[in-house]
Design an enzyme around this catalytic site. Structure first.
Site, short mmCIF file in Angstrom:
data_model
loop_
_atom_site.label_atom_id
_atom_site.label_comp_id
_atom_site.label_asym_id
_atom_site.label_seq_id
_atom_site.Cartn_x
_atom_site.Cartn_y
_atom_site.Cartn_z
N GLU A 26 -8.96 2.40 6.16
CA GLU A 26 -9.56 2.30 4.79
C GLU A 26 -9.72 0.59 4.30
O GLU A 26 -10.37 -0.16 4.03
CB GLU A 26 -8.55 2.79 3.81
CG GLU A 26 -9.33 2.30 1.72
CD GLU A 26 -8.04 2.90 1.18
OE1 GLU A 26 -8.21 3.12 0.04
OE2 GLU A 26 -7.17 3.36 1.76
N HIS A 27 -8.17 0.08 4.61
CA HIS A 27 -8.12 -1.48 4.55
C HIS A 27 -7.05 -1.47 5.83
O HIS A 27 -6.35 -1.19 6.69
CB HIS A 27 -6.71 -1.83 3.62
CG HIS A 27 -7.05 -1.02 2.50
ND1 HIS A 27 -6.63 0.25 1.56
CD2 HIS A 27 -8.17 -1.52 1.47
CE1 HIS A 27 -6.33 0.42 0.56
NE2 HIS A 27 -8.04 -0.62 0.27
N HIS A 73 1.94 3.27 -3.52
CA HIS A 73 0.95 4.23 -4.39
C HIS A 73 1.13 5.32 -4.53
O HIS A 73 0.76 6.21 -5.35
CB HIS A 73 -0.60 3.86 -3.52
CG HIS A 73 -1.30 2.78 -3.53
ND1 HIS A 73 -2.37 2.49 -4.88
CD2 HIS A 73 -1.79 1.63 -2.97
CE1 HIS A 73 -3.07 1.67 -5.07
NE2 HIS A 73 -2.59 0.52 -3.82
N ASP A 96 -7.81 -5.74 -4.27
CA ASP A 96 -7.86 -4.04 -5.15
C ASP A 96 -8.03 -4.88 -6.64
O ASP A 96 -8.67 -3.81 -7.59
CB ASP A 96 -6.09 -3.78 -5.26
CG ASP A 96 -5.93 -3.24 -3.85
OD1 ASP A 96 -6.64 -2.08 -3.43
OD2 ASP A 96 -4.67 -3.15 -3.67
N HIS A 155 -53.15 21.71 5.93
CA HIS A 155 -52.64 19.74 5.78
C HIS A 155 -53.73 19.64 6.23
O HIS A 155 -53.76 18.51 5.58
CB HIS A 155 -50.68 20.46 6.73
CG HIS A 155 -50.20 20.44 6.21
ND1 HIS A 155 -49.34 21.81 5.46
CD2 HIS A 155 -48.76 19.69 5.49
CE1 HIS A 155 -48.13 21.48 5.33
NE2 HIS A 155 -47.41 20.46 5.59
N GLN A 202 0.66 -1.60 0.03
CA GLN A 202 0.09 0.06 0.25
C GLN A 202 0.98 1.23 -0.58
O GLN A 202 0.54 2.44 -0.43
CB GLN A 202 -0.84 0.44 0.86
CG GLN A 202 -2.36 -0.93 0.63
CD GLN A 202 -2.96 -1.45 -0.17
OE1 GLN A 202 -3.48 -0.35 -0.38
NE2 GLN A 202 -2.57 -2.38 -0.22
#
Length: 422
Positions: free
Chosen positions: A315-316, A249, A349, A408, A246
């Protein structure tokens, strides 16, 4: 653990003028920005059908086969997310139905910066198709090495999925194009979309923030993150490899090990030191792993590890412990959870059947990853007959009077007024 320093607010101020230019001047503004930032000016915004076909035909057969497998697995995984409608009899003659309706048109952003992501085509397009969206547009940055069209593998993935509306536009200008629409160089109208999804850099995120409300967005994505809960049973080589995967990235990527074992922490550090020099993006990985957003959290128990993980809301999240499934079942906040030694994040992924567009920066506390529901709306359908309305009419009158909205109530009582002909 701190997050990497990403100032979306400053980026928003930076791209606001560009987003407004696309709103006011359409394709000319998009092409001008593409030439300025990507160094190329494509002949049109829309990628010709012949280019899509040629990209698929010339793609590496192994890449095509892998994309087909990814698509097959993603369809299976996302089909399980499709909700069913319901009908509830509230009272005799009074029914409320819940219908799930796909949005009409979506714009899917596929990044093209430090890396190129045909897998993101799969992750964006498949849930939209499974949801039943009729209009799907993909946009991705123009590439100087491909005559101004997006990456050939990105185009091949679009062709495989049957998506023929693809635009050469990246960054904030790509997001603005999807939100506002434009007229292409050949006079073709590019219709605006209802929902924009897909990851991108801080400028893409800023542009999504600016158009939110005009369109729906999936989330404001920040740099990617991995957290690993591990005990002494975990393999240092597995953990180190996953953290590195990771980190490649982005220099701002976060890699966090949460462990009960000081021995494992030291062993992972040693394994990282051994592996990083041999990886292709060693410089990028080194910056990410040495940043303040990455590190090791030593805890006294797995209970504490779960508490730290939930506070961090990665996230992961990988679970590499004894009885990993039981530990994973206790996790409340994570974009996606990968259980056991044979479920690395990189599987998700590409080919797990899950989705890799996931919430970052701690928003997994309240936001889910991209899924079929992103492209569906829940619509309530109410059907009451005369008897059912009459039975509840007094309650409607009382409540409307209490809120000082007498009309109403009169909209109900008018239906039961005695009428006489002259």
């Amino acid at each position: 653990m701190p997050r990497a320093s990403v100032d979306v607010g400053t980026a928003t101020a930076t791209v606001a003028t560009l987003v407004e230019a696309v709103r006011d001047h359409g394709s000319v503004a998009v092409l001008d920005a593409t030439e300025r930032f990507d160094g190329v000016r494509p002949a049109s915004l829309r990628v010709p059908a012949a280019v899509l076909t040629a990209s698929l035909e010339s793609a590496d057969p192994r890449v095509v086969a892998a994309l087909r497998e990814s698509i097959t697995r993603a369809r299976l995984g996302h089909a399980a997310q499709v909700p069913t409608g319901s009908r509830t009899d509230i009272a005799p003659g009074g029914v409320v139905e819940q219908r799930w309706v796909p949005v009409s048109r979506v714009g899917l952003y596929v990044p093209g910066g430090l890396a190129l992501y045909p897998s993101s085509v799969v992750m964006n397009v498949v849930p939209a198709q499974v949801a039943g969206v009729a209009g799907i547009a993909v946009t991705s940055p123009a590439q100087k090495t491909n005559d101004g069209w997006p990456d050939p593998n990105v185009l091949a993935a679009c062709a495989l999925l049957g998506v023929d509306e693809v635009y050469a536009a990246g960054g904030a200008q790509g997001v603005a194009l999807l939100a506002y629409g434009a007229v292409d160089t050949d006079g073709t109208v590019i219709e605006p979309v209802d929902v924009i999804t897909g990851p991108g850099n801080v400028y893409v995120t800023a542009a999504k923030r600016l158009v939110r409300g005009l369109v729906a967005i999936d989330s404001e994505a920040g740099p990617t993150e991995i957290a690993v809960i591990a005990d002494a049973s975990a393999s240092p080589a597995h953990v180190a490899a996953d953290l590195i995967s990771q980190a490649e990235h982005d220099p701002l990527a976060a890699a966090v090990l949460i462990t009960t074992s000081e021995w494992l922490a030291d062993a992972v550090d040693a394994e990282i030191a051994r592996r990083v020099p041999g990886t292709r993006h060693a410089d990028r990985v080194t910056v990410a792993l040495s940043g303040e957003q990455s590190g090791v959290v030593l805890v006294s128990s797995v209970d504490d590890a779960v508490a730290v993980s939930d506070a961090y809301a990665a996230e992961h999240l990988e679970i590499q412990t004894v009885d990993a499934a039981a530990v994973a079942a206790r996790v409340r906040h994570a974009g996606a959870v990968f259980v056991g030694p044979w479920s690395p994040v990189s599987l998700g992924d590409y080919c797990a059947g899950s989705n890799h567009v996931l919430p970052t920066s701690g928003i997994a506390r309240f936001t889910a990853g991209l899924n079929v529901l992103t492209f569906l709306k829940s619509m309530q359908v109410i059907t009451y007959d005369e008897t059912a309305l009459k039975a509840v009419s007094e309650d409607v009158l009382v409540l409307s009077a209490a809120e000082n909205l007498p009309a109403h109530g009169e909209a109900v009582s008018a239906r039961f007024e005695q009428r006489f002909s002259a």
